[in-house]
Design a protein around this motif. Structure first.
Motif, PDB file in Angstrom:
ATOM      1  N   ALA A  42      33.330  23.122  55.604  1.00 39.52           N
ATOM      2  CA  ALA A  42      33.615  24.459  56.140  1.00 39.52           C
ATOM      3  C   ALA A  42      32.425  25.379  55.909  1.00 39.52           C
ATOM      4  CB  ALA A  42      34.861  25.036  55.462  1.00 39.52           C
ATOM      5  N   GLY A  43      32.441  26.500  56.623  1.00 44.47           N
ATOM      6  CA  GLY A  43      31.378  27.489  56.445  1.00 44.47           C
ATOM      7  C   GLY A  43      31.916  28.882  56.687  1.00 44.47           C
ATOM      8  N   GLU A  44      31.307  29.854  56.036  1.00 40.28           N
ATOM      9  CA  GLU A  44      31.700  31.257  56.241  1.00 40.28           C
ATOM     10  C   GLU A  44      30.507  32.125  55.851  1.00 40.28           C
ATOM     11  OE1 GLU A  44      35.512  32.718  55.587  1.00 40.28           O
ATOM     12  OE2 GLU A  44      34.581  34.440  56.588  1.00 40.28           O
ATOM     13  N   GLY A  45      29.966  32.886  56.810  1.00 43.93           N
ATOM     14  CA  GLY A  45      28.815  33.741  56.517  1.00 43.93           C
ATOM     15  C   GLY A  45      27.623  32.908  56.062  1.00 43.93           C
ATOM     16  N   ILE A  46      27.083  33.227  54.882  1.00 39.12           N
ATOM     17  CA  ILE A  46      25.915  32.462  54.403  1.00 39.12           C
ATOM     18  C   ILE A  46      26.343  31.243  53.588  1.00 39.12           C
ATOM     19  CG2 ILE A  46      24.482  34.569  54.298  1.00 39.12           C
ATOM     20  CD1 ILE A  46      24.562  34.003  51.118  1.00 39.12           C
ATOM     21  N   TYR A  47      27.656  31.015  53.468  1.00 35.76           N
ATOM     22  CA  TYR A  47      28.151  29.940  52.594  1.00 35.76           C
ATOM     23  C   TYR A  47      28.668  28.743  53.374  1.00 35.76           C
ATOM     24  CZ  TYR A  47      28.063  33.755  49.216  1.00 35.76           C
ATOM     25  OH  TYR A  47      27.658  34.806  48.435  1.00 35.76           O
ATOM     26  N   VAL A  48      28.552  27.560  52.752  1.00 36.52           N
ATOM     27  CA  VAL A  48      29.242  26.368  53.251  1.00 36.52           C
ATOM     28  C   VAL A  48      30.068  25.800  52.085  1.00 36.52           C
ATOM     29  CG1 VAL A  48      27.648  25.678  55.087  1.00 36.52           C
ATOM     30  CG2 VAL A  48      27.145  25.000  52.732  1.00 36.52           C
ATOM     31  N   THR A  49      31.075  25.026  52.425  1.00 35.41           N
ATOM     32  CA  THR A  49      31.899  24.402  51.382  1.00 35.41           C
ATOM     33  C   THR A  49      31.771  22.898  51.515  1.00 35.41           C
ATOM     34  OG1 THR A  49      33.430  26.247  51.568  1.00 35.41           O
ATOM     35  CG2 THR A  49      34.237  24.296  50.416  1.00 35.41           C
ATOM     36  N   ASP A  50      31.474  22.226  50.402  1.00 30.14           N
ATOM     37  CA  ASP A  50      31.294  20.777  50.492  1.00 30.14           C
ATOM     38  C   ASP A  50      32.627  20.055  50.301  1.00 30.14           C
ATOM     39  OD1 ASP A  50      31.791  20.550  47.783  1.00 30.14           O
ATOM     40  OD2 ASP A  50      29.712  20.192  47.203  1.00 30.14           O
ATOM     41  N   SER A  52      33.890  18.454  48.019  1.00 27.67           N
ATOM     42  CA  SER A  52      34.619  18.622  46.753  1.00 27.67           C
ATOM     43  C   SER A  52      35.186  20.032  46.618  1.00 27.67           C
ATOM     44  CB  SER A  52      33.689  18.328  45.574  1.00 27.67           C
ATOM     45  OG  SER A  52      32.753  19.388  45.435  1.00 27.67           O
ATOM     46  N   GLY A  53      34.981  20.857  47.649  1.00 26.06           N
ATOM     47  CA  GLY A  53      35.519  22.210  47.615  1.00 26.06           C
ATOM     48  C   GLY A  53      34.559  23.231  47.013  1.00 26.06           C
ATOM     49  N   ARG A  54      33.341  22.792  46.687  1.00 20.55           N
ATOM     50  CA  ARG A  54      32.369  23.698  46.066  1.00 20.55           C
ATOM     51  C   ARG A  54      31.704  24.574  47.134  1.00 20.55           C
ATOM     52  NH1 ARG A  54      28.388  20.485  42.467  1.00 20.55           N
ATOM     53  NH2 ARG A  54      28.126  19.495  44.491  1.00 20.55           N
ATOM     54  N   ARG A  55      31.591  25.882  46.839  1.00 20.32           N
ATOM     55  CA  ARG A  55      30.966  26.795  47.789  1.00 20.32           C
ATOM     56  C   ARG A  55      29.466  26.917  47.470  1.00 20.32           C
ATOM     57  NH1 ARG A  55      32.175  33.048  49.243  1.00 20.32           N
ATOM     58  NH2 ARG A  55      31.064  33.393  47.300  1.00 20.32           N
ATOM     59  N   LEU A  56      28.647  26.753  48.495  1.00 17.25           N
ATOM     60  CA  LEU A  56      27.186  26.765  48.307  1.00 17.25           C
ATOM     61  C   LEU A  56      26.561  27.780  49.257  1.00 17.25           C
ATOM     62  CD1 LEU A  56      26.941  22.926  48.833  1.00 17.25           C
ATOM     63  CD2 LEU A  56      26.476  23.979  46.631  1.00 17.25           C
ATOM     64  N   ILE A  57      25.518  28.469  48.800  1.00 14.65           N
ATOM     65  CA  ILE A  57      24.727  29.281  49.729  1.00 14.65           C
ATOM     66  C   ILE A  57      23.961  28.308  50.635  1.00 14.65           C
ATOM     67  CG2 ILE A  57      22.788  30.894  49.947  1.00 14.65           C
ATOM     68  CD1 ILE A  57      23.548  32.033  47.205  1.00 14.65           C
ATOM     69  N   ASP A  58      23.998  28.542  51.936  1.00 13.77           N
ATOM     70  CA  ASP A  58      23.304  27.653  52.878  1.00 13.77           C
ATOM     71  C   ASP A  58      21.839  28.084  52.969  1.00 13.77           C
ATOM     72  OD1 ASP A  58      22.520  25.960  54.848  1.00 13.77           O
ATOM     73  OD2 ASP A  58      23.950  26.655  56.367  1.00 13.77           O
ATOM     74  N   GLY A  59      21.052  27.646  52.016  1.00 17.97           N
ATOM     75  CA  GLY A  59      19.639  28.054  51.924  1.00 17.97           C
ATOM     76  C   GLY A  59      18.837  27.822  53.189  1.00 17.97           C
ATOM     77  N   PRO A  60      18.976  26.673  53.861  1.00 17.89           N
ATOM     78  CA  PRO A  60      18.198  26.447  55.094  1.00 17.89           C
ATOM     79  C   PRO A  60      18.928  26.861  56.377  1.00 17.89           C
ATOM     80  CG  PRO A  60      19.029  24.362  54.210  1.00 17.89           C
ATOM     81  CD  PRO A  60      19.595  25.439  53.350  1.00 17.89           C
ATOM     82  N   ALA A  61      20.082  27.531  56.278  1.00 22.80           N
ATOM     83  CA  ALA A  61      20.872  27.873  57.473  1.00 22.80           C
ATOM     84  C   ALA A  61      21.009  26.646  58.364  1.00 22.80           C
ATOM     85  CB  ALA A  61      20.245  29.042  58.247  1.00 22.80           C
ATOM     86  N   GLY A  62      21.579  25.585  57.788  1.00 27.01           N
ATOM     87  CA  GLY A  62      21.692  24.315  58.511  1.00 27.01           C
ATOM     88  C   GLY A  62      20.305  23.714  58.611  1.00 27.01           C
ATOM     89  N   MET A  63      19.729  23.766  59.795  1.00 26.46           N
ATOM     90  CA  MET A  63      18.327  23.355  60.018  1.00 26.46           C
ATOM     91  C   MET A  63      17.593  24.541  60.639  1.00 26.46           C
ATOM     92  SD  MET A  63      17.255  20.235  59.321  1.00 26.46           S
ATOM     93  CE  MET A  63      16.055  19.676  60.519  1.00 26.46           C
ATOM     94  N   TRP A  64      17.459  25.632  59.937  1.00 20.56           N
ATOM     95  CA  TRP A  64      16.835  26.866  60.427  1.00 20.56           C
ATOM     96  C   TRP A  64      17.584  27.419  61.621  1.00 20.56           C
ATOM     97  CZ3 TRP A  64      11.942  26.920  57.812  1.00 20.56           C
ATOM     98  CH2 TRP A  64      11.321  25.685  57.595  1.00 20.56           C
ATOM     99  N   CYS A  65      18.859  27.191  61.727  1.00 23.97           N
ATOM    100  CA  CYS A  65      19.474  27.559  63.007  1.00 23.97           C
ATOM    101  C   CYS A  65      20.685  28.482  62.929  1.00 23.97           C
ATOM    102  CB  CYS A  65      19.823  26.307  63.816  1.00 23.97           C
ATOM    103  SG  CYS A  65      20.909  25.162  62.988  1.00 23.97           S
ATOM    104  N   VAL A  66      21.422  28.505  61.832  1.00 26.62           N
ATOM    105  CA  VAL A  66      22.678  29.270  61.833  1.00 26.62           C
ATOM    106  C   VAL A  66      22.355  30.747  61.548  1.00 26.62           C
ATOM    107  CG1 VAL A  66      25.060  29.342  61.000  1.00 26.62           C
ATOM    108  CG2 VAL A  66      23.815  27.187  60.981  1.00 26.62           C
ATOM    109  N   ASN A  67      21.598  31.348  62.471  1.00 27.19           N
ATOM    110  CA  ASN A  67      21.046  32.685  62.220  1.00 27.19           C
ATOM    111  C   ASN A  67      22.119  33.756  62.073  1.00 27.19           C
ATOM    112  OD1 ASN A  67      18.705  31.299  62.420  1.00 27.19           O
ATOM    113  ND2 ASN A  67      17.826  32.470  64.109  1.00 27.19           N
TER     114      ASN A  67
END
Ligand code: PLP
Length: 466
Positions: A42-50, A52-67
């Motif tokens: 899942a994803g929401e704003g700058i975050y994605v969820t892996d 295991s349910g852990r929320r992570l900041i999406d540092g590369p915005a996917g592949m430089w794309c989820v602007n």
């Protein structure tokens, strides 16, 4: 086997299914066809969820794309409503309103005269289209010898045969064939790795002179195009010396060589503008390739902006029957173009201004990581940056591949809540443009901790002296 219920328990497990059936990009022989990568659910704003349910900041915005960030309702809704209105039309025989309107709006943002668009399915097909158009145009103009393409070491332009032939990153060609007879590669314009004792200005002179010499040696009548990412992205966020792109453009103009700016990463807000060529670098390319951020990654769309002058030349030629035999089933896809139009509304409606407003803080906060002895340089522009690790500052010796420093940092950061894009000994950061100042601080403090933990590991394992 699994459509009506799992054939066996193992088939229920997505990891096992991935290992058995899914092939992902850039695999290595040792695990090809038997690999499962970390799953995101899942994803929401700058975050994605892996998984295991852990929320992570999406540092590369996917592949430089989820602007525009994940889970943007406006983008999701426009996609659904366009699919209900008109889900597809053949661009061979018909057109659709979203693609026509999008073309006109993109032309407003591109440099003067770069006012036509050919849509593709992504960046590789955009680059491929630009190059095939150059070849076609030179055939029609009666100069079939003018086909060489000049690219640079460190560059990345795609994964189709011709676009991949331009790539110049280490390892890209080790095991792959390419159309090398069509391509000439210049030095990487990386000021950090310029020759010892050379000033940045002298380095720029050297790079321009190198191109001049290539033109002299090969002959201007044999070189059709020069292609460059304004900021090299996958090569490690290489910002060229000031004035470099303008001077390279001057050489192209003087020798009738088409300048193709590959803005697959730098466009759609990454550098604070819809296109960066003119606004950021003062250049006016003949063609601009784009993809990724055009739909914020919600739909696979790309394209090439092409100067109208190039079409006029063809219309005036003696070969009115000559056909540009090139097109994709999904060129001008109505759903993709509708998403891109809404994405452009979002960018113009404040996201470009936001990206410009937070980029200084982003760059300065990351720059402070240069305090860490493992970090050789932090560089970047707009909302793209790279942390390059070195064994020692004096020699700038990159830590070798086997140490997988980028992956080590990424592993620690993921534990702490940040997804990093590891590139051998480098970490690339290009978060969604929606990122706030506070979220930038979170991102940088996790990255700092990840690098510190990696330094501890390397020291403990006797791999790094610090
Ligand atoms: N050009 C540049 C500058 C890129 O960074 C990429 C992809 O990362 C491409 C072209 C290829 O785009 P795609 O993967 O959409 O085919």
């Amino acid at each position: 086997k699994t459509a009506n219920g799992p054939a066996d328990e193992a088939a229920d497990d997505l990891t096992l299914l991935a290992e058995r059936h899914l092939v992902q990009p850039w695999p290595v022989s040792g695990s090809i066809g038997a690999e499962a990568r970390g799953r995101l659910d899942a994803g929401e704003g700058i975050y994605v969820t892996d998984a295991s349910g852990r929320r992570l900041i999406d540092g590369p915005a996917g592949m430089w794309c989820v602007n525009a960030g994940h889970r943007n309702r406006e983008l999701a809704e426009v996609m659904a409503s366009q699919a209900m209105e008109l889900s597809y039309n053949s661009p061979w025989y018909t057109t659709n309103a979203p693609s026509v309107i999008l073309s006109a709006r993109l032309a407003e943002h591109a440099p003067d005269g770069v006012d036509h668009v050919f849509y593709t399915t992504g960046g590789s097909s955009a680059v491929e289209t630009a190059l095939r158009f150059m070849q076609f145009a030179n055939n029609v103009k009666g100069r079939p010898e003018k086909k060489l393409i000049v690219s640079r070491q460190g560059g990345y332009h795609g994964s189709t045969y011709l676009s991949a032939s331009l790539n110049g990153r280490p390892r890209d060609h080790d095991w792959m064939d390419s159309a090398s007879d069509l391509v000439v590669k210049l030095s990487c314009p990386d000021p950090f790795r310029r020759p010892d004792g050379m000033s940045v200005e002298a380095f720029c002179d050297f790079l321009v002179e190198e191109f001049r010499q290539v033109i002299e040696e090969k002959g201007a009548d044999r070189i059709g195009a020069f292609i460059a990412e304004p900021v090299m992205a996958s090569g490690g966020v290489i910002v060229p010396p000031p004035g470099y792109l303008r001077r390279m453009q001057d050489l192209c103009r003087r020798n009738d060589i088409l300048f193709i700016a590959d803005e697959v990463v730098t466009a759609f807000g990454r550098l604070g503008h819809v296109f960066a060529s003119k606004e950021v670098f003062g250049i006016e390319p003949d063609m601009i390739t784009f993809a990724k951020g055009v739909t914020s990654g919600y739909f696979p769309l790309g394209g090439v902006m092409i100067a109208g002058r190039l079409f006029e030349e063809l219309r005036r030629s003696n070969h009115s029957e000559a056909m540009f035999a090139h097109g994709l089933t999904y060129s001008s896809h109505p759903v993709g173009c509708a998403v891109a139009l809404k994405n452009l509304d979002i960018l113009e409606g404040g996201l470009l201004a936001h990206a410009r407003a937070v980029s200084d803080h982003f760059q300065q906060s990351l720059k402070a990581l240069e305090e860490l002895p493992l970090v050789g340089e932090v560089r970047g522009l707009g909302l793209m940056a790279c942390v390059e690790c070195v064994a020692d500052r004096a020699s700038k010796n990159p830590l070798t591949l086997d140490l997988e420093v980028g992956k080590r940092i990424d592993r620690h950061c993921q534990e702490l809540g940040l997804l990093v894009r590891p590139l051998i000994h480098m970490c690339v950061m290009s978060p969604p443009l929606t990122i706030s100042l506070e979220q930038i601080d979170d991102m940088v403090s996790i990255l700092r901790r990840g690098i510190e933990l990696t330094m501890d590991d390397l020291t403990r394992e006797g791999l790094w002296k610090g």
